[in-house]
Design a protein around this motif. Structure first.
Motif, PDB file in Angstrom:
ATOM      1  N   ASP A 167      47.854  51.414  35.584  1.00 40.26           N
ATOM      2  CA  ASP A 167      48.350  50.189  34.955  1.00 40.26           C
ATOM      3  C   ASP A 167      49.219  50.485  33.742  1.00 40.26           C
ATOM      4  OD1 ASP A 167      47.196  48.188  36.654  1.00 40.26           O
ATOM      5  OD2 ASP A 167      45.246  48.652  35.787  1.00 40.26           O
ATOM      6  N   ARG A 193      53.841  41.716  31.871  1.00 34.09           N
ATOM      7  CA  ARG A 193      52.554  42.336  32.207  1.00 34.09           C
ATOM      8  C   ARG A 193      51.972  42.927  30.921  1.00 34.09           C
ATOM      9  NH1 ARG A 193      52.407  43.126  37.897  1.00 34.09           N
ATOM     10  NH2 ARG A 193      54.449  42.773  38.838  1.00 34.09           N
ATOM     11  N   HIS A 232      47.296  37.588  32.885  1.00 34.33           N
ATOM     12  CA  HIS A 232      47.352  39.042  32.776  1.00 34.33           C
ATOM     13  C   HIS A 232      46.040  39.725  33.156  1.00 34.33           C
ATOM     14  CE1 HIS A 232      51.350  38.948  31.307  1.00 34.33           C
ATOM     15  NE2 HIS A 232      51.090  38.557  30.081  1.00 34.33           N
ATOM     16  N   ARG A 256      46.460  41.735  38.155  1.00 34.36           N
ATOM     17  CA  ARG A 256      47.772  42.198  38.622  1.00 34.36           C
ATOM     18  C   ARG A 256      47.981  43.615  38.122  1.00 34.36           C
ATOM     19  NH1 ARG A 256      52.323  39.746  36.386  1.00 34.36           N
ATOM     20  NH2 ARG A 256      51.141  38.889  34.614  1.00 34.36           N
ATOM     21  N   THR A 307      48.222  45.021  34.184  1.00 34.20           N
ATOM     22  CA  THR A 307      47.558  44.061  33.312  1.00 34.20           C
ATOM     23  C   THR A 307      46.065  44.361  33.241  1.00 34.20           C
ATOM     24  OG1 THR A 307      46.985  42.454  35.061  1.00 34.20           O
ATOM     25  CG2 THR A 307      49.187  42.293  34.106  1.00 34.20           C
ATOM     26  N   ARG A 358      41.028  39.288  41.444  1.00 39.66           N
ATOM     27  CA  ARG A 358      40.982  37.859  41.103  1.00 39.66           C
ATOM     28  C   ARG A 358      39.881  37.122  41.851  1.00 39.66           C
ATOM     29  NH1 ARG A 358      47.224  35.855  39.739  1.00 39.66           N
ATOM     30  NH2 ARG A 358      47.399  37.172  37.876  1.00 39.66           N
TER      31      ARG A 358
END
Length: 776
Positions: free
Chosen positions: A206, A361, A392, A395, A398, A616
């Protein structure tokens, strides 16, 4: 031992030649040469060993030297040539050794044989392993299990931790406090309420895709230096880095990569922080409320102009709960209240909000500067709120990232080291091993201390750590400790906790993680979990410090066998012979996280535990990510209307890891020779009629009427916010009341201790004398 204090501001970058010189100095001090130095290239490598210091991630493609300055110090500390033998203990009583400083105790070197304290001579005497196990087992059988504490430091492997919690539960208790209770337990309470997982969602990859990093209350240069490499790459890509920390720490300012010859020769550092803000301690909720207020204002303006929204409203509508209540709180909170609590101007907070609003991001990093306050859980929740406002989480590039300390403190909780049985599949454990698991909630660290003060604990078993030195309220805890009937310490070195003895006390020296661990089934491997929830194997190859050392796994198994008398179906001896069988048991107990563990443990970069929030999916009470409204903007205990009360931050030096003191040079703060200092804003020094260099004492402001005082501190003028003081941990733990803890997690509130400061009586320096501080 008396050491002169020297102070001079340090303006060099983190890393660089200063780091290289530090490594040479510490290798020499610990007499680490030859084959021991040859272990460093194996540190944090896929077929090497996991650092015994912090829990930062091991990359799939490591640097040639995948270790930092403090990680190397930890390795030197473990591979030292120094030994604390039976002869050493024959020369010194425990009363004498209690007068030694922390550094001097551990600097005697590795423990070499099991020892039992003899009350008549006040000395530790050698004892055979068989005698020690038998005596400890006999004594444990006499106690009510709920009056026994099984403490675990964050160093023990997943295998040892799994066995340890099983031992405690078959014995009949959930009294399993651990070092997480003193640092990131707040994270374990806060994140599940917000996003449904108790750990961070960020992975190393990330960092390569983010364009904004928020950092709150974390000192990367001293506490997780290997994180400087992904931060450097991010900075070189133009990533905005917004740092919020009352202390202006060198690690967040500039960095020279010691593994980059061109940068080392040129001396040109990489600038890291785009903006550096110094809020009041415990003022982070106010800062983040102001940033959220800025986002709402920008979003209002965008809608009015027909421009793209600043808020990710689609994400909020689909994935979030509680936004309306949170928005209402933010809108009604005035800027005067925000500025007063934050210790920052409206302009500075709006500046941070505007930069964050432009990020596509973003990653949010935090440390104990958020967690160790009265409302630490609300502080963490507010940081998650900022991420949710812009979508954020879930993804690439993030997420939320709590930076853990001990190298396996996160993993211990994953395999069952928890005081709350609701966090552990205890029914499955009962079925697998044929026992009735205890259902009563056990002690956290603070609750264990409170029980000791009330004579509610008979025995303490410590799987590593320096419990008595790490906890708050030293002056009250040490007398209570002396009333214990039994204390057992599994350790590699001597520390303060070993010297405040119980009625019966044992030192059980264990192998270090870097040392070869040979059992009946051959050389063994252990595993750990890092801060990004990746699991790694760790293989030790160094020659053991003594032929009498046993592995932590062997020690736990022998203690369990001596105590439990076949009370359950646990193949302790089979597990000791082959640690792969323990991993098979872990996989059966936690199949979602650890299936095929033996096959996956050498995966470069580690294998990832599945975390629903990364996809998510929200395992919360609402089934969505929750916006949480904080109880107040001030996360501290101190009164707002008394300007003689200061907020004390207890902190670590550059020559320290938790309670382990490697030396007396806090290079990044320019302090050398002593840890008995308190740092204060120059304007506050003048306002209080003091002078830099004076001898001062701190007293705690608390409502319980118990006096807490730390004297003999040298006052230093330093760049800290007004109304704030900073001093070293654990020396100033005496000032932290047990009752001052985080509201939900009971984590000690050690980052905003309300204190008063006064000159010591008779110090001529307060009356204009020359400060007795040597220039560096």
């Amino acid at each position: 031992m008396s050491r002169p204090l020297r102070h001079h501001p340090y303006d060099a970058p983190s890393g660089g030649w200063g780091s290289m010189q530090s490594l040479v100095r510490h290798a020499s001090r610990q007499q680490v040469w030859g084959s021991a130095l040859g272990e460093l290239p194996r540190q944090n490598k896929p077929d090497g060993f996991m650092c015994v210091s912090c829990a930062w991630a091991k990359p799939a493609e490591p640097h040639a030297a995948e270790f930092c300055e403090n990680g190397a110090k930890a390795t030197f500390w473990e591979l030292t040539s120094k030994r604390a033998t039976a002869d050493f203990f024959a020369r010194h009583t425990t009363e004498e050794l209690r007068g030694w400083e922390d550094f001097d105790l551990e600097n005697e070197g590795r423990l070499t044989c099991p020892m039992r304290h003899d009350p008549e001579t006040d000395r530790y005497l050698p004892v055979s392993w068989d005698e020690a196990f038998a005596a400890i087992g006999r004594r444990l059988k006499t106690f009510d299990p709920d009056r026994v504490v099984f403490y675990a430091s964050g160093r023990a492997s997943l295998e040892a931790s799994y066995m340890y919690q099983l031992f405690a539960r078959i014995y009949g208790t959930n009294n399993l406090p651990d070092s997480s209770n003193m640092c990131h337990e707040t994270t374990s309470k806060a994140l599940p309420k917000s996003i449904g997982v108790p750990v961070g969602t960020v992975e190393l990859d990330d960092f390569e895709h983010t364009d904004c990093i928020l950092a709150f209350g974390q000192n990367v240069g001293s506490n997780a230096p290997r994180m400087l490499h992904p931060l450097q790459r991010a900075a070189e890509r133009g990533v905005s880095m917004l740092v919020f920390n009352p202390m202006r720490e060198r690690g967040w300012l500039t960095f020279v990569d010691p593994q980059n010859p061109a940068q080392m020769l040129s001396g040109r550092p990489t600038r890291l922080a785009s903006r550096y803000y110094q809020p009041r301690p415990a003022g982070d909720i106010a800062v983040m409320t102001g940033m959220a207020k800025t986002l709402l204002a920008l979003d209002d303006a965008a809608q009015a102009a027909g421009e793209p929204r600043v808020l990710d409203q689609a994400f909020i509508d689909e994935h979030c709960h509680g936004f309306e209540d949170f928005e209402r709180m933010v809108r009604k909170t005035g800027w005067d209240e925000i500025e007063r609590n934050a210790g920052l101007t409206r302009e500075a907070i709006e500046d941070a909000g505007r930069i964050y609003a432009r990020a596509e991001r973003a990653i949010a990093i935090y440390g104990m500067g958020l967690t160790q306050h009265r409302l630490g859980s609300d502080s963490v929740g507010m940081l998650v709120n900022l991420l949710l406002m812009r979508g954020h989480i879930g993804r690439i590039g993030t997420g939320i990232l709590p930076v853990r300390g001990h190298s396996n403190v996160q993993g211990q909780r994953t395999v069952g080291i928890a005081d709350d049985p609701a966090l552990v599949p205890i029914d499955r454990l009962g079925e697998m091993y044929g026992f009735a698991p205890p259902r009563k909630k056990g002690f956290t660290t603070v609750e264990a201390c409170e029980a000791m003060l009330e004579d509610g604990v008979d025995a303490f078993i410590g799987l590593g750590g320096n419990f008595l030195r790490a906890v708050p309220d030293h002056a009250r805890m040490e007398p209570a400790w002396g009333r214990l009937k039994l204390a057992v310490h599994v350790a590699t070195r001597l520390n303060r906790s070993h010297l405040v003895t119980a009625e019966e006390t044992y030192l059980l020296p264990c192998l270090g993680r870097l040392e070869e661990d040979v059992q009946a089934g051959g050389p063994q491997v252990v595993t750990m979990e890092d801060s990004t929830a990746h699991i790694h194997a760790s293989r030790g190859r160094a020659r053991p410090a003594s032929p009498d050392l046993l592995s932590e796994i062997r020690i736990v198994a022998e203690l369990a066998k001596a105590t439990l008398s076949g009370a359950a179906r646990v193949p302790w001896d089979d597990w000791v012979a082959d640690y792969g069988r323990i991993r098979d048991a872990i996989a059966r107990t936690f199949p979602e996280d650890f299936h095929d563990m033996n096959a996956r443990m050498f995966t470069p970069g580690g294998f990832a535990r599945p975390l629903a929030a990364r996809d998510r999916r929200w395992n919360t009470d609402t089934g969505k990510a929750n916006f949480r409204t904080p109880a107040a903007l001030n996360a501290s205990f101190d009164p707002d209307d008394d300007d003689t009360v200061f907020r004390l931050i207890t902190l670590r030096s550059n020559d320290q890891f938790n309670t382990t003191i490697y030396g007396y040079r806090d290079r990044f703060r320019g302090i050398d020779g002593s840890r008995m200092v308190v740092m204060m804003n120059p304007d506050d020094i003048a306002r209080m009629g003091l002078v830099s260099g004076a001898r001062v004492a701190l007293t705690t402001v608390a409502e319980d009427g118990i006096p807490r005082r730390k004297a003999g501190l040298t006052l230093l003028a330093y760049d800290v916010p007004k109304g704030c003081l900073a001093a070293y941990y654990p020396e100033c733990n005496v000032l932290v009341p047990l009752s001052h803890h985080e509201r939900d997690s009971l984590t000690p509130a050690a980052k905003s201790v309300p204190v008063r400061i006064a000159a010591e009586v008779g110090d001529a320096r307060v009356r204009g004398g020359r400060p007795q501080i040597e220039a560096m």
